[in-house]
Motif scaffolding. Structure first.
Motif, PDB file in Angstrom:
ATOM      1  N   ALA A  64       0.743  -8.299   4.983  1.00  0.00           N
ATOM      2  CA  ALA A  64       2.166  -8.594   4.781  1.00  0.00           C
ATOM      3  C   ALA A  64       2.649  -8.006   3.449  1.00  0.00           C
ATOM      4  CB  ALA A  64       2.395 -10.101   4.821  1.00  0.00           C
ATOM      5  N   SER A  65       1.849  -8.142   2.419  1.00  0.00           N
ATOM      6  CA  SER A  65       2.210  -7.643   1.096  1.00  0.00           C
ATOM      7  C   SER A  65       2.309  -6.121   1.058  1.00  0.00           C
ATOM      8  CB  SER A  65       1.176  -8.130   0.069  1.00  0.00           C
ATOM      9  OG  SER A  65       1.452  -7.600  -1.192  1.00  0.00           O
ATOM     10  N   LEU A  71       7.738  -0.667   2.910  1.00  0.00           N
ATOM     11  CA  LEU A  71       9.153  -0.654   3.261  1.00  0.00           C
ATOM     12  C   LEU A  71      10.028  -0.411   2.033  1.00  0.00           C
ATOM     13  CD1 LEU A  71       9.238  -3.534   5.899  1.00  0.00           C
ATOM     14  CD2 LEU A  71       9.620  -1.087   6.311  1.00  0.00           C
ATOM     15  N   CYS A  72       9.631  -0.955   0.891  1.00  0.00           N
ATOM     16  CA  CYS A  72      10.371  -0.697  -0.350  1.00  0.00           C
ATOM     17  C   CYS A  72      10.289   0.776  -0.747  1.00  0.00           C
ATOM     18  CB  CYS A  72       9.832  -1.567  -1.485  1.00  0.00           C
ATOM     19  SG  CYS A  72      10.201  -3.310  -1.283  1.00  0.00           S
ATOM     20  N   ILE A  80       9.429   9.869   4.529  1.00  0.00           N
ATOM     21  CA  ILE A  80       8.064   9.416   4.813  1.00  0.00           C
ATOM     22  C   ILE A  80       7.968   9.045   6.291  1.00  0.00           C
ATOM     23  CG2 ILE A  80       6.417   7.531   4.391  1.00  0.00           C
ATOM     24  CD1 ILE A  80       7.671   7.289   1.577  1.00  0.00           C
ATOM     25  N   ASP A  81       6.846   9.330   6.904  1.00  0.00           N
ATOM     26  CA  ASP A  81       6.606   8.875   8.279  1.00  0.00           C
ATOM     27  C   ASP A  81       6.250   7.388   8.205  1.00  0.00           C
ATOM     28  OD1 ASP A  81       5.828   8.299  10.866  1.00  0.00           O
ATOM     29  OD2 ASP A  81       4.509  10.047  11.062  1.00  0.00           O
ATOM     30  N   LEU A 135      -0.897   2.301  -2.039  1.00  0.00           N
ATOM     31  CA  LEU A 135      -0.262   0.990  -1.865  1.00  0.00           C
ATOM     32  C   LEU A 135      -1.307  -0.125  -1.824  1.00  0.00           C
ATOM     33  CD1 LEU A 135       2.547   1.867   0.698  1.00  0.00           C
ATOM     34  CD2 LEU A 135       2.854   1.184  -1.697  1.00  0.00           C
ATOM     35  N   PHE A 136      -2.425   0.133  -1.181  1.00  0.00           N
ATOM     36  CA  PHE A 136      -3.501  -0.864  -1.183  1.00  0.00           C
ATOM     37  C   PHE A 136      -4.068  -1.054  -2.590  1.00  0.00           C
ATOM     38  CE2 PHE A 136      -3.474  -0.243   3.397  1.00  0.00           C
ATOM     39  CZ  PHE A 136      -3.686  -1.531   3.854  1.00  0.00           C
ATOM     40  N   LYS A 137      -4.194   0.038  -3.335  1.00  0.00           N
ATOM     41  CA  LYS A 137      -4.696  -0.073  -4.713  1.00  0.00           C
ATOM     42  C   LYS A 137      -3.731  -0.855  -5.591  1.00  0.00           C
ATOM     43  CE  LYS A 137      -7.300   4.257  -4.668  1.00  0.00           C
ATOM     44  NZ  LYS A 137      -7.328   5.640  -5.167  1.00  0.00           N
TER      45      LYS A 137
END
Length: 157
Positions: A64-65, A71-72, A80-81, A135-137
């Motif tokens: 979710a995060s 999306l931001c 971006i795809d 983004l995960f990092k």
């Protein structure tokens, strides 16, 4: 902490918002197949995120995060795809809750998704691959930073 501090309804609502932003039929198809499997969904919901959220519902919370972060980013970079990125973010949660080798059989027919989720399959560099990894990092670093700032009562200082 033994489970996410967020309500499950809130986390599932976030997942639904992320899914609703995916428009490409091929990505909707794979997500529908995955979400139809109630056993997989249950494992996804309960799984711990061993890197930063080592508690029940940790992977659901992370998904979710990271999806919200994507999306931001998309708001500022609309070329971006986003369909690929959001699909990958959701499926990364399933991959990590079910096990990487086991989950591969569900995505191997979807080349772009497979390359996103499994770095060794990547044929060339893509902006979406970079964003996916980063983004995960970012999420992990923020969570770990917040943990270090907690006092002994669990309150942020």
């Amino acid at each position: 902490m033994n489970k996410s501090p967020y309500a499950l309804d809130f986390l599932w609502h976030q997942i639904e918002v992320i899914k609703s932003n995916i428009k490409k039929p091929k990505y909707k198809e794979i997500l529908n197949q995955i979400f139809e499997n109630k056993d997989m969904v249950e494992l996804f919901e309960k799984a711990k995120d061993k890197k930063a959220r080592n508690y029940q519902h940790g992977i659901l919370e992370r998904t979710a995060s990271v999806g919200s972060l994507a999306l931001c980013v998309y708001d500022n970079y609309p070329t971006i795809d986003i369909d690929l990125l959001l699909t990958g973010i959701i499926l990364a949660g399933f991959r990590d809750s079910l096990g990487r080798p086991f989950f591969y059989k569900y995505v191997k027919e979807y080349q772009e998704v497979s390359e996103l989720l499994y770095k060794k399959n990547r044929k060339k560099s893509k902006l979406e691959y970079f964003l996916f990894d980063e983004l995960f990092k970012i999420d992990e670093r923020v969570i770990n930073f917040m943990k270090r700032k907690e006092d002994v009562d669990g309150n942020f200082i």
